[in-house]
Design a protein around this motif. Structure first.
Motif, short mmCIF file in Angstrom:
data_model
loop_
_atom_site.label_atom_id
_atom_site.label_comp_id
_atom_site.label_asym_id
_atom_site.label_seq_id
_atom_site.Cartn_x
_atom_site.Cartn_y
_atom_site.Cartn_z
N MET A 125 11.45 32.26 4.82
CA MET A 125 9.96 32.72 4.84
C MET A 125 9.00 31.57 5.19
N LEU A 126 9.35 30.41 4.44
CA LEU A 126 8.45 29.46 4.51
C LEU A 126 8.53 28.88 5.89
N GLY A 127 9.77 28.90 6.66
CA GLY A 127 9.69 28.31 8.09
C GLY A 127 9.06 29.25 9.01
N VAL A 128 8.76 30.46 8.47
CA VAL A 128 8.17 31.50 9.53
C VAL A 128 6.70 31.27 9.70
N PHE A 129 5.98 30.86 8.14
CA PHE A 129 4.45 30.67 7.97
C PHE A 129 4.33 29.04 8.35
N ARG A 130 5.23 28.27 7.85
CA ARG A 130 4.71 26.99 8.30
C ARG A 130 5.62 26.43 9.44
N LYS A 131 5.14 26.13 10.60
CA LYS A 131 5.66 25.64 11.56
C LYS A 131 6.01 24.19 11.59
N MET A 168 0.68 -1.20 0.06
CA MET A 168 0.01 0.09 -0.13
C MET A 168 0.77 1.10 0.03
N VAL A 169 0.56 2.04 -0.94
CA VAL A 169 1.47 3.38 -1.19
C VAL A 169 0.53 4.68 -0.91
N ILE A 170 0.76 5.57 -0.07
CA ILE A 170 -0.12 6.79 -0.06
C ILE A 170 0.94 7.88 -0.16
N ILE A 171 0.63 8.77 -1.32
CA ILE A 171 1.45 10.02 -1.27
C ILE A 171 0.57 11.18 -0.54
N ALA A 172 1.47 11.55 0.42
CA ALA A 172 0.78 12.47 1.32
C ALA A 172 1.26 13.81 0.92
N ALA A 173 0.51 14.66 0.32
CA ALA A 173 1.05 15.96 -0.30
C ALA A 173 0.62 17.07 0.34
N SER A 174 -0.11 16.99 1.60
CA SER A 174 -0.95 18.06 2.11
C SER A 174 -0.41 18.15 3.58
N GLY A 175 -0.19 19.39 4.06
CA GLY A 175 0.11 19.75 5.53
C GLY A 175 -1.23 20.06 6.14
N ASP A 176 -2.29 19.86 5.56
CA ASP A 176 -3.53 20.23 6.31
C ASP A 176 -4.08 18.95 7.20
#
Lengths: 74, 177
Positions: free
Chosen positions: B81-87, B24-32
């Motif tokens: 900047m990415l690190g600032v907005f996405r913890k 089983m393979v899952i591509i997890a592309a979301s940080g939601d």
């Protein structure tokens, strides 16, 4: 009387199936596990999982809003 | 050695029932949060089905694997900047809708605790205990300026699309979430 009992009362999907799968690993073929769950999803999930895994659902009943499943390891 | 052979060897080393276990393979592309949750629920349930499960985390999906203390990462100001907005880390994920600046996830997590639903963090640990393989995407790591030290321990080696396709070619279940 089952060889092992899994108390999954209060736990939600996917934990009843996960706990049952972990418990059945400790058993030999022919031994049984009794699962007690309160999650309504378990009503379809446990029988589906047992069937797919080659185990046998020996018994299933509801008592005081709790669902009991006796699964024999295949 | 191909990724499949590596996976099969790992499965044997970890004492899976058989090296022939279905994949089983899952591509997890979301940080939601509302995507990461089903990813981890399905991954652990796949493992409960005796399957050889691999989750490939790419793009925002990598947030799930970030250490809580990873802080601002990368060298480029844009990466910073990415690190600032996405913890990053499972506890800091937002909802895709009804996020309301963190109010939505706070309410959702409160409900989950009350209803005894396992959290993404708990499911992630459980997945690791159950032998689910967690692959970070190398390209996303490079893009976002993440090193192995920014990610949690116990992950598989970073890989790319080739390894993912190689696994999915022979997988019974492949999901993109």
């Amino acid at each position: 009387m089952a060889d092992v009992t899994v108390d999954a009362r209060g736990l939600q999907c996917p934990m009843p199936v996960i706990k049952t799968s972990q418990a059945i690993k400790t058993l030999a073929a022919g031994q049984t596990v009794e699962v007690i769950a309160s999650d309504r999803g378990a009503l379809s999930d446990i029988p589906a999982w047992a069937g797919d895994m080659g185990h046998t659902l020996k018994e299933q009943f509801e008592e005081n809003d709790e669902f009991h499943f006796v699964v024999e390891k295949g | 050695m191909t990724a499949q052979e590596t996976a099969a060897e790992t499965a044997m080393a970890e004492g899976s029932d058989s090296a022939e276990a279905e994949k089983m393979v899952i591509i997890a592309a979301s940080g939601d949060l509302d995507k990461a949750w089903p990813v981890m629920i399905l991954a652990t349930t796949g493992a409960a089905y005796g399957m050889d499960v691999t989750v490939f985390f790419t793009f925002w999906g990598l947030e799930v694997l970030k250490r809580p203390d990873s802080g601002i990462t990368g060298d480029d100001w844009r990466q910073k900047m990415l690190g600032v907005f996405r913890k990053g880390s499972p506890d800091k994920l937002g909802l895709s809708t009804m996020n309301f600046a963190g109010m939505g996830p706070w309410m959702m997590k409160g409900l989950a605790t009350d209803k005894n639903v396992a959290s993404v963090g708990e499911l992630l640990e459980l997945a690791q205990d159950m032998g689910v393989k967690l692959w970070p995407c190398q390209m996303t790591m490079d893009l976002m300026g993440l090193s192995n030290d920014d990610l949690i321990e116990g992950l598989d080696k970073p890989a790319g699309a080739g390894s993912a396709i190689s696994l999915m070619k022979d997988a019974s279940i492949s999901l993109f979430i």
